[in-house]
Design an enzyme around this catalytic site. Structure first.
Site, short mmCIF file in Angstrom:
data_model
loop_
_atom_site.label_atom_id
_atom_site.label_comp_id
_atom_site.label_asym_id
_atom_site.label_seq_id
_atom_site.Cartn_x
_atom_site.Cartn_y
_atom_site.Cartn_z
N ARG A 186 0.80 -1.22 0.00
CA ARG A 186 0.00 0.00 0.00
C ARG A 186 0.84 1.28 0.00
O ARG A 186 0.34 2.35 -0.34
CB ARG A 186 -1.02 -0.03 1.13
CG ARG A 186 -2.20 -0.96 0.82
CD ARG A 186 -3.25 -0.93 1.89
NE ARG A 186 -2.77 -1.42 3.15
CZ ARG A 186 -2.69 -2.71 3.51
NH1 ARG A 186 -3.09 -3.65 2.66
NH2 ARG A 186 -2.23 -3.06 4.67
N GLU A 234 5.66 -11.00 14.05
CA GLU A 234 5.12 -11.60 15.27
C GLU A 234 5.50 -13.09 15.31
O GLU A 234 5.96 -13.60 16.33
CB GLU A 234 3.60 -11.41 15.29
CG GLU A 234 2.99 -11.60 16.66
CD GLU A 234 1.49 -11.40 16.64
OE1 GLU A 234 0.96 -10.91 15.61
OE2 GLU A 234 0.85 -11.76 17.64
P1 AMP Z 1 4.17 -2.77 11.10
O1 AMP Z 1 5.42 -3.36 10.56
O2 AMP Z 1 3.62 -3.52 12.27
O3 AMP Z 1 4.33 -1.28 11.43
O4 AMP Z 1 3.05 -2.93 10.03
C1 AMP Z 1 3.15 -2.24 8.89
C2 AMP Z 1 2.26 -2.69 7.76
O5 AMP Z 1 1.12 -3.48 8.14
C3 AMP Z 1 1.75 -1.44 7.14
O6 AMP Z 1 2.41 -1.37 5.92
C4 AMP Z 1 0.27 -1.63 6.99
O7 AMP Z 1 -0.02 -1.70 5.62
C5 AMP Z 1 -0.09 -2.92 7.66
N1 AMP Z 1 -1.00 -2.80 8.81
C6 AMP Z 1 -0.70 -3.12 10.09
N2 AMP Z 1 -1.76 -2.97 10.89
C7 AMP Z 1 -2.77 -2.51 10.12
C8 AMP Z 1 -4.15 -2.16 10.37
N3 AMP Z 1 -4.71 -2.25 11.59
N4 AMP Z 1 -4.89 -1.72 9.33
C9 AMP Z 1 -4.33 -1.63 8.09
N5 AMP Z 1 -3.08 -1.97 7.80
C10 AMP Z 1 -2.29 -2.40 8.79
#
Ligand code: AMP
Length: 171
Positions: free
Chosen positions: A59, A96
């Site tokens: 995205r 995770e």
């Molecule tokens: P992180 O590495 O945990 O910061 O997750 C990053 C990626 O996960 C981002 O690029 C988002 O596209 C996706 N993501 C994580 N949580 C959500 C959520 N609650 N809603 C939408 N996209 C999410």
């Protein structure tokens, strides 16, 4: 930025039970919403000498090229493994459960170039941290991050402390 928030759809239990998914497609289809997101994301870094705008698959690809266009600079895709055809650099990072890999073309960023990293959501910060490590492996300087959404309660900001971080909407 409450107007933007009103355009983001919240989908419970997607992609799995217990996750509240922030769906930006409802924001993207709104002409005014799309325009203001790109204006805000790019505006924050106008005049900061950005040489490359990184978008993180998938995205991040929606927003980063438009931000690059607004800043009159180039766009670079950071991709999941085995998608890029030429010589790549990679980082492996913790999820995770298990690990994941991000790749970039080695010639996409030159040493000393000033880089902005763009993604839709800052959640735990693992992906953002990995992207910054990748840019720095190539000798690029991470000027900052732009996110449409930050999930404050996950404290992802802590993983990229010390960098400038812009997020338009907070939950
Ligand atoms: P992180 O590495 O945990 O910061 O997750 C990053 C990626 O996960 C981002 O690029 C988002 O596209 C996706 N993501 C994580 N949580 C959500 C959520 N609650 N809603 C939408 N996209 C999410």
């Amino acid at each position: 930025m409450n107007h933007l928030k009103s355009l983001i759809r919240e989908v419970p239990d997607f992609p799995k039970p217990g996750i509240l998914f922030y769906d930006i497609t409802t924001l993207l289809k709104d002409a005014q919403g799309l325009r203001s997101v790109i204006d805000e994301l790019g505006g924050h870094y106008t005049g900061q000498g950005i040489d490359r705008v990184i978008g993180i698959e998938a995205r991040g690809f929606i927003f980063a090229p438009a931000v690059a266009y607004a800043l009159n600079t180039g766009f670079v895709p950071v991709r999941k493994p085995k998608k890029l055809p030429a010589r790549t650099e990679f980082v492996e990072y913790q999820l995770e459960y298990g690990t994941d890999i991000l790749e970039v073309h080695r010639d996409a960023i030159e040493a000393g170039q000033r880089v902005l990293i763009v993604d839709d959501v800052l959640a735990t910060g693992g992906t953002a941290r990995a992207a910054a490590n990748l840019v720095e492996k190539l000798g690029g300087k991470v000027v900052g991050f732009s996110f449409v959404i930050e999930l404050d309660f996950l404290k992802g900001r802590g993983k990229i402390a010390g960098y400038d971080i812009q997020a338009l909407v907070h939950y």
